[in-house]
Design a protein around this motif. Sequence first.
Motif, short mmCIF file in Angstrom:
data_model
loop_
_atom_site.label_atom_id
_atom_site.label_comp_id
_atom_site.label_asym_id
_atom_site.label_seq_id
_atom_site.Cartn_x
_atom_site.Cartn_y
_atom_site.Cartn_z
N GLN A 44 49.27 -84.65 42.60
CA GLN A 44 47.94 -84.19 42.23
C GLN A 44 47.14 -83.94 43.50
N VAL A 45 46.59 -82.74 43.62
CA VAL A 45 45.72 -82.42 44.75
C VAL A 45 44.32 -82.88 44.37
N ASP A 46 43.80 -83.84 45.13
CA ASP A 46 42.50 -84.42 44.81
C ASP A 46 41.35 -83.73 45.53
N ARG A 47 41.59 -83.32 46.77
CA ARG A 47 40.52 -82.69 47.54
C ARG A 47 41.13 -81.83 48.64
N VAL A 48 40.48 -80.68 48.87
CA VAL A 48 40.91 -79.79 49.94
C VAL A 48 39.68 -79.45 50.77
N GLU A 49 39.81 -79.60 52.07
CA GLU A 49 38.77 -79.22 53.01
C GLU A 49 39.46 -78.41 54.10
N PRO A 50 38.71 -77.67 54.92
CA PRO A 50 39.37 -76.96 56.01
C PRO A 50 40.15 -77.94 56.90
N LEU A 52 42.39 -80.13 55.97
CA LEU A 52 42.59 -81.45 55.38
C LEU A 52 42.94 -81.32 53.90
N ILE A 53 43.96 -82.06 53.46
CA ILE A 53 44.34 -82.09 52.05
C ILE A 53 44.56 -83.55 51.66
N PHE A 54 43.99 -83.95 50.51
CA PHE A 54 44.18 -85.29 49.97
C PHE A 54 44.89 -85.16 48.63
N CYS A 55 46.01 -85.87 48.47
CA CYS A 55 46.78 -85.84 47.23
C CYS A 55 47.08 -87.27 46.78
N THR A 56 47.42 -87.41 45.50
CA THR A 56 47.95 -88.66 45.00
C THR A 56 49.27 -88.36 44.31
N ASN A 77 60.38 -84.79 52.20
CA ASN A 77 59.95 -83.62 51.43
C ASN A 77 58.42 -83.59 51.31
N LEU A 78 57.80 -84.73 51.05
CA LEU A 78 56.34 -84.78 50.97
C LEU A 78 55.70 -84.39 52.30
N VAL A 79 56.25 -84.89 53.40
CA VAL A 79 55.73 -84.52 54.72
C VAL A 79 55.87 -83.02 54.94
N ASP A 80 57.01 -82.47 54.57
CA ASP A 80 57.27 -81.04 54.74
C ASP A 80 56.32 -80.19 53.89
N ILE A 81 56.26 -80.45 52.61
CA ILE A 81 55.51 -79.59 51.69
C ILE A 81 54.00 -79.75 51.86
N VAL A 82 53.52 -80.99 51.94
CA VAL A 82 52.07 -81.19 52.05
C VAL A 82 51.58 -80.79 53.44
N GLY A 83 52.41 -80.97 54.46
CA GLY A 83 52.05 -80.49 55.80
C GLY A 83 51.98 -78.98 55.85
N ASN A 84 52.93 -78.33 55.21
CA ASN A 84 52.98 -76.86 55.17
C ASN A 84 51.81 -76.29 54.35
N ALA A 85 51.37 -77.01 53.33
CA ALA A 85 50.31 -76.51 52.45
C ALA A 85 49.01 -76.23 53.21
N LEU A 114 50.64 -93.45 45.37
CA LEU A 114 50.54 -93.16 46.79
C LEU A 114 49.43 -92.17 47.08
N GLU A 115 48.81 -92.33 48.23
CA GLU A 115 47.87 -91.33 48.75
C GLU A 115 48.62 -90.57 49.84
N VAL A 116 48.58 -89.26 49.74
CA VAL A 116 49.24 -88.41 50.73
C VAL A 116 48.15 -87.55 51.37
N THR A 117 47.92 -87.76 52.65
CA THR A 117 46.86 -87.05 53.37
C THR A 117 47.48 -86.21 54.47
N SER A 118 47.15 -84.94 54.47
CA SER A 118 47.66 -84.02 55.49
C SER A 118 46.48 -83.51 56.31
N ARG A 119 46.63 -83.54 57.63
CA ARG A 119 45.56 -83.14 58.54
C ARG A 119 46.11 -82.14 59.55
N LEU A 120 45.38 -81.06 59.77
CA LEU A 120 45.76 -80.08 60.77
C LEU A 120 45.45 -80.65 62.15
N LEU A 121 46.47 -80.73 63.00
CA LEU A 121 46.27 -81.26 64.35
C LEU A 121 45.83 -80.17 65.31
#
Length: 158
Positions: A44-50, A52-56, A77-85, A114-121
């Motif tokens: 589930q995508v909970d929040r999207v910001e420039p 930054l993506i927060f999922c559960t 797979n989660l690192v790959d897909i949510v990072g790519n998103a 789980l909370e899955v947070t992806s951040r653009l470095l």
Amino acid sequence: MEGAKQVLQLSDDEFGSVSRLVVKPHEPQIGPSFYEDFALRGIQVDRVEPGLIFCTFKVPPRLIDRTGNLAGGAIANLVDIVGNALIYRIGQPMNVSVDMSISYLSNAKLDDELEVTSRLLGKIGAVSGTSVVIKKKDSGEIVAQGRHSLFSRLKSKI
């Protein structure tokens, strides 16, 4: 080597389950593939910001290994897909993973949320870097942390 073979050997029940799977073909770019549906169903995508993506994601039985933990490949797979998103653009060519590094820090069990947070470095030319942190929602314990570098043919701003 023999120990590894024994761990990887399927039981008759497991072999039967896999052989009964029905994979329906799909047209390219229309709907999720079997892989996407199997690996990501329930995220589930909970929040999207420039940048930054927060999922559960609740750990399902299909992604549990023989020891009762969320499988390492499912975490990758989660690192790959949510990072790519973070950098994927609809209608544009897919990004290509250049490098992925994952630190597995603790286990997640069946039904753990789980909370899955992806951040653009950052982004330099056609290469982007992302960081993905997977942690248990109830305790905040980090399950895994990954860094993902991706190449895109496009040099558009994110």
